[in-house]
Design a protein around this motif. Structure first.
Motif, mmCIF file in Angstrom:
data_model
loop_
_atom_site.group_PDB
_atom_site.id
_atom_site.type_symbol
_atom_site.label_atom_id
_atom_site.label_comp_id
_atom_site.label_asym_id
_atom_site.label_seq_id
_atom_site.Cartn_x
_atom_site.Cartn_y
_atom_site.Cartn_z
ATOM 1 N N PRO A 74 34.986 33.244 31.928
ATOM 2 C CA PRO A 74 33.960 34.286 32.039
ATOM 3 C C PRO A 74 33.671 34.698 33.481
ATOM 4 C CG PRO A 74 33.185 32.476 30.646
ATOM 5 C CD PRO A 74 34.494 32.068 31.232
ATOM 6 N N VAL A 75 33.775 33.782 34.421
ATOM 7 C CA VAL A 75 33.521 34.115 35.829
ATOM 8 C C VAL A 75 34.625 35.024 36.358
ATOM 9 C CG1 VAL A 75 33.256 33.160 38.142
ATOM 10 C CG2 VAL A 75 32.223 31.986 36.192
ATOM 11 N N ALA A 76 35.866 34.708 36.024
ATOM 12 C CA ALA A 76 36.987 35.532 36.472
ATOM 13 C C ALA A 76 36.938 36.914 35.826
ATOM 14 C CB ALA A 76 38.308 34.845 36.156
ATOM 15 N N LEU A 77 36.550 36.964 34.560
ATOM 16 C CA LEU A 77 36.441 38.241 33.869
ATOM 17 C C LEU A 77 35.356 39.107 34.500
ATOM 18 C CD1 LEU A 77 37.282 40.060 31.500
ATOM 19 C CD2 LEU A 77 35.549 38.882 30.131
ATOM 20 N N ARG A 78 34.219 38.518 34.792
ATOM 21 C CA ARG A 78 33.112 39.255 35.425
ATOM 22 C C ARG A 78 33.519 39.750 36.818
ATOM 23 N NH1 ARG A 78 27.993 39.590 34.114
ATOM 24 N NH2 ARG A 78 26.436 40.116 35.650
ATOM 25 N N ARG A 79 34.202 38.907 37.586
ATOM 26 C CA ARG A 79 34.652 39.285 38.928
ATOM 27 C C ARG A 79 35.652 40.436 38.858
ATOM 28 N NH1 ARG A 79 37.558 34.682 41.981
ATOM 29 N NH2 ARG A 79 36.615 33.781 40.158
ATOM 30 N N THR B 261 43.727 33.050 23.344
ATOM 31 C CA THR B 261 43.679 33.359 24.763
ATOM 32 C C THR B 261 42.357 32.866 25.325
ATOM 33 O OG1 THR B 261 45.017 35.324 24.410
ATOM 34 C CG2 THR B 261 43.782 35.206 26.456
ATOM 35 N N VAL B 262 42.455 32.066 26.346
ATOM 36 C CA VAL B 262 41.264 31.525 26.974
ATOM 37 C C VAL B 262 40.985 32.359 28.221
ATOM 38 C CG1 VAL B 262 40.203 29.512 28.043
ATOM 39 C CG2 VAL B 262 41.781 29.233 26.130
#
Length: 78
Positions: free
Chosen positions: A13-18, A9-10
């Protein structure tokens, strides 16, 4: 299925942090709402139910129109 066939699963990191920041903001708003209502609940009860005691304010809100002031939870005549 072998381990070489499994796909990783990719996660961006920006989307995860947001997503995490948005969830934390939502949680803070919910706790603020809960705290603000809890703080003014006694005042709201005194304003809208002035003759009721503190413990009876909730019962007055749920009263089904009985003129004697009693709440009949098992009243089947409605």
């Amino acid at each position: 299925m072998s381990t070489s066939d499994a796909t990783a699963t990719v996660v961006d990191p920006v989307a995860l942090r947001r997503t995490i920041v948005a969830a934390e903001a939502r949680n803070m708003v919910e706790w603020f709402d809960f705290g603000a209502f809890s703080y003014i609940a006694v005042t709201l009860g005194a304003v809208f139910f002035p003759e009721a005691s503190a413990s009876a304010e909730e019962w007055d809100a749920a009263e089904d129109g009985d003129q004697d002031g009693e709440v009949d939870l098992l009243d089947d005549e409605d």
